[in-house]
Design an enzyme around this catalytic site. Structure first.
Site, PDB file in Angstrom:
ATOM      1  N   GLN A   1     -59.831  -4.390   5.414  1.00  0.00           N
ATOM      2  CA  GLN A   1     -59.625  -2.942   5.474  1.00  0.00           C
ATOM      3  C   GLN A   1     -60.868  -2.197   5.937  1.00  0.00           C
ATOM      4  O   GLN A   1     -60.785  -1.340   6.823  1.00  0.00           O
ATOM      5  CB  GLN A   1     -59.208  -2.415   4.102  1.00  0.00           C
ATOM      6  CG  GLN A   1     -57.803  -2.806   3.729  1.00  0.00           C
ATOM      7  CD  GLN A   1     -57.412  -2.204   2.415  1.00  0.00           C
ATOM      8  OE1 GLN A   1     -57.145  -1.016   2.324  1.00  0.00           O
ATOM      9  NE2 GLN A   1     -57.394  -3.022   1.377  1.00  0.00           N
TER      10      GLN A   1
ATOM     11  N   ASP B   1     -66.904 -16.912   9.492  1.00  0.00           N
ATOM     12  CA  ASP B   1     -66.497 -17.544   8.233  1.00  0.00           C
ATOM     13  C   ASP B   1     -67.687 -17.541   7.284  1.00  0.00           C
ATOM     14  O   ASP B   1     -68.636 -18.291   7.468  1.00  0.00           O
ATOM     15  CB  ASP B   1     -66.010 -18.962   8.503  1.00  0.00           C
ATOM     16  CG  ASP B   1     -65.580 -19.706   7.258  1.00  0.00           C
ATOM     17  OD1 ASP B   1     -65.718 -19.155   6.139  1.00  0.00           O
ATOM     18  OD2 ASP B   1     -65.119 -20.847   7.399  1.00  0.00           O
TER      19      ASP B   1
ATOM     20  N   TYR C   1     -71.535  -4.142   1.909  1.00  0.00           N
ATOM     21  CA  TYR C   1     -70.590  -3.501   0.987  1.00  0.00           C
ATOM     22  C   TYR C   1     -70.472  -4.318  -0.283  1.00  0.00           C
ATOM     23  O   TYR C   1     -70.211  -5.512  -0.241  1.00  0.00           O
ATOM     24  CB  TYR C   1     -69.214  -3.335   1.648  1.00  0.00           C
ATOM     25  CG  TYR C   1     -69.217  -2.211   2.642  1.00  0.00           C
ATOM     26  CD1 TYR C   1     -68.816  -0.939   2.260  1.00  0.00           C
ATOM     27  CD2 TYR C   1     -69.661  -2.401   3.939  1.00  0.00           C
ATOM     28  CE1 TYR C   1     -68.858   0.114   3.161  1.00  0.00           C
ATOM     29  CE2 TYR C   1     -69.703  -1.356   4.851  1.00  0.00           C
ATOM     30  CZ  TYR C   1     -69.302  -0.107   4.451  1.00  0.00           C
ATOM     31  OH  TYR C   1     -69.348   0.938   5.338  1.00  0.00           O
TER      32      TYR C   1
ATOM     33  N   TYR D   1     -66.060 -12.602 -10.063  1.00  0.00           N
ATOM     34  CA  TYR D   1     -66.154 -11.746  -8.881  1.00  0.00           C
ATOM     35  C   TYR D   1     -67.372 -10.826  -8.989  1.00  0.00           C
ATOM     36  O   TYR D   1     -68.206 -10.766  -8.071  1.00  0.00           O
ATOM     37  CB  TYR D   1     -64.868 -10.933  -8.725  1.00  0.00           C
ATOM     38  CG  TYR D   1     -64.961  -9.840  -7.700  1.00  0.00           C
ATOM     39  CD1 TYR D   1     -64.993 -10.127  -6.342  1.00  0.00           C
ATOM     40  CD2 TYR D   1     -65.011  -8.501  -8.083  1.00  0.00           C
ATOM     41  CE1 TYR D   1     -65.080  -9.114  -5.395  1.00  0.00           C
ATOM     42  CE2 TYR D   1     -65.089  -7.491  -7.150  1.00  0.00           C
ATOM     43  CZ  TYR D   1     -65.129  -7.799  -5.816  1.00  0.00           C
ATOM     44  OH  TYR D   1     -65.217  -6.796  -4.877  1.00  0.00           O
TER      45      TYR D   1
ATOM     46  N   LYS E   1     -70.849 -10.810  -6.661  1.00  0.00           N
ATOM     47  CA  LYS E   1     -71.277  -9.642  -5.885  1.00  0.00           C
ATOM     48  C   LYS E   1     -72.687  -9.206  -6.289  1.00  0.00           C
ATOM     49  O   LYS E   1     -73.501  -8.852  -5.434  1.00  0.00           O
ATOM     50  CB  LYS E   1     -70.284  -8.488  -6.040  1.00  0.00           C
ATOM     51  CG  LYS E   1     -68.915  -8.753  -5.418  1.00  0.00           C
ATOM     52  CD  LYS E   1     -68.979  -8.978  -3.908  1.00  0.00           C
ATOM     53  CE  LYS E   1     -69.134  -7.675  -3.175  1.00  0.00           C
ATOM     54  NZ  LYS E   1     -69.108  -7.842  -1.698  1.00  0.00           N
TER      55      LYS E   1
ATOM     56  N   TRP F   1     -62.843   1.510  -4.902  1.00  0.00           N
ATOM     57  CA  TRP F   1     -61.539   1.319  -4.261  1.00  0.00           C
ATOM     58  C   TRP F   1     -61.701   1.499  -2.765  1.00  0.00           C
ATOM     59  O   TRP F   1     -62.503   2.308  -2.313  1.00  0.00           O
ATOM     60  CB  TRP F   1     -60.504   2.329  -4.758  1.00  0.00           C
ATOM     61  CG  TRP F   1     -60.119   2.112  -6.176  1.00  0.00           C
ATOM     62  CD1 TRP F   1     -60.528   2.846  -7.255  1.00  0.00           C
ATOM     63  CD2 TRP F   1     -59.268   1.103  -6.687  1.00  0.00           C
ATOM     64  NE1 TRP F   1     -59.988   2.354  -8.396  1.00  0.00           N
ATOM     65  CE2 TRP F   1     -59.193   1.286  -8.084  1.00  0.00           C
ATOM     66  CE3 TRP F   1     -58.551   0.057  -6.113  1.00  0.00           C
ATOM     67  CZ2 TRP F   1     -58.437   0.461  -8.905  1.00  0.00           C
ATOM     68  CZ3 TRP F   1     -57.801  -0.757  -6.934  1.00  0.00           C
ATOM     69  CH2 TRP F   1     -57.750  -0.551  -8.309  1.00  0.00           C
TER      70      TRP F   1
END
Length: 187
Positions: A11, A41, A104, A130, A134, A155
């Site tokens: 997105q 990848d 990000y 997760y 990060k 979001w």
């Protein structure tokens, strides 16, 4: 300016391809790209390093990530490879060529407690594989490079792909947004 974008099919990456065009040449890659010259990848660290060295961009934008929050618990190694090891390799590679890295990240680096909005300097305390992956990626970037920007978001909304807004529009009457823990896991 030459911009190398990782995650072109996600997105954020999909929207960035268009938004970055006025700034210069955008070279976008996704995980399906795995040639000798270009590799998108993120589980292929050598390929990521080779791609950055070959393209020699002014800016690398990492919009790619392992984002299956719940699934990361059973695939912690893969989540770590994509969210921690690859971003650090990007930072090391951009440092070598004097390029910037825009990365990000997520608010999952915080424990989710409290009643106030999180500030950049608040102590992290991820509760999930997760979030840990990060945070480790952020820390690797900070250690490896002096030219970076880390953007934390909670979001992502786009016309393409799964996201909270589109899920809410598909829910049957009577459902409440508060009943959904991780909308990215809904199909």
């Amino acid at each position: 300016m030459k911009i190398l974008l990782f995650g072109k099919n996600g997105q954020v990456g999909w929207e960035l391809q268009r938004a970055l065009q006025p700034l210069g040449e955008v070279i976008a890659t996704g995980r399906e790209h795995a040639t000798e010259e270009m590799c998108g990848d993120l589980s292929d660290v050598a390929g990521i390093r080779r791609t950055i060295a070959g393209v020699k961009p002014d800016v690398v934008v990492n919009a790619a990530a392992y984002t299956a929050v719940d699934q990361a618990e059973s695939e912690a190694g893969l989540a770590r490879a994509i969210n921690a090891v690859a971003p650090q390799a990007m930072a090391e590679s951009t440092e070598k060529i004097g390029a910037w890295l825009v990365h990000y990240s997520t608010d999952y680096v915080f424990p989710g407690t409290g009643t106030e909005p999180w500030a950049e300097e608040d102590p992290a305390g991820p509760l999930s594989a997760y979030g840990r992956s990060k945070l480790e990626g952020e820390q690797g970037i900070v250690q490896a490079s002096g030219r970076y920007i880390i953007l934390r978001t909670s979001w992502v909304y786009a016309a393409r792909g799964k996201n909270f807004a589109k899920i809410m529009l598909r829910l049957p009457a009577g459902w409440h947004a508060s009943e959904i823990r991780h909308p990215e896991t809904l199909s």
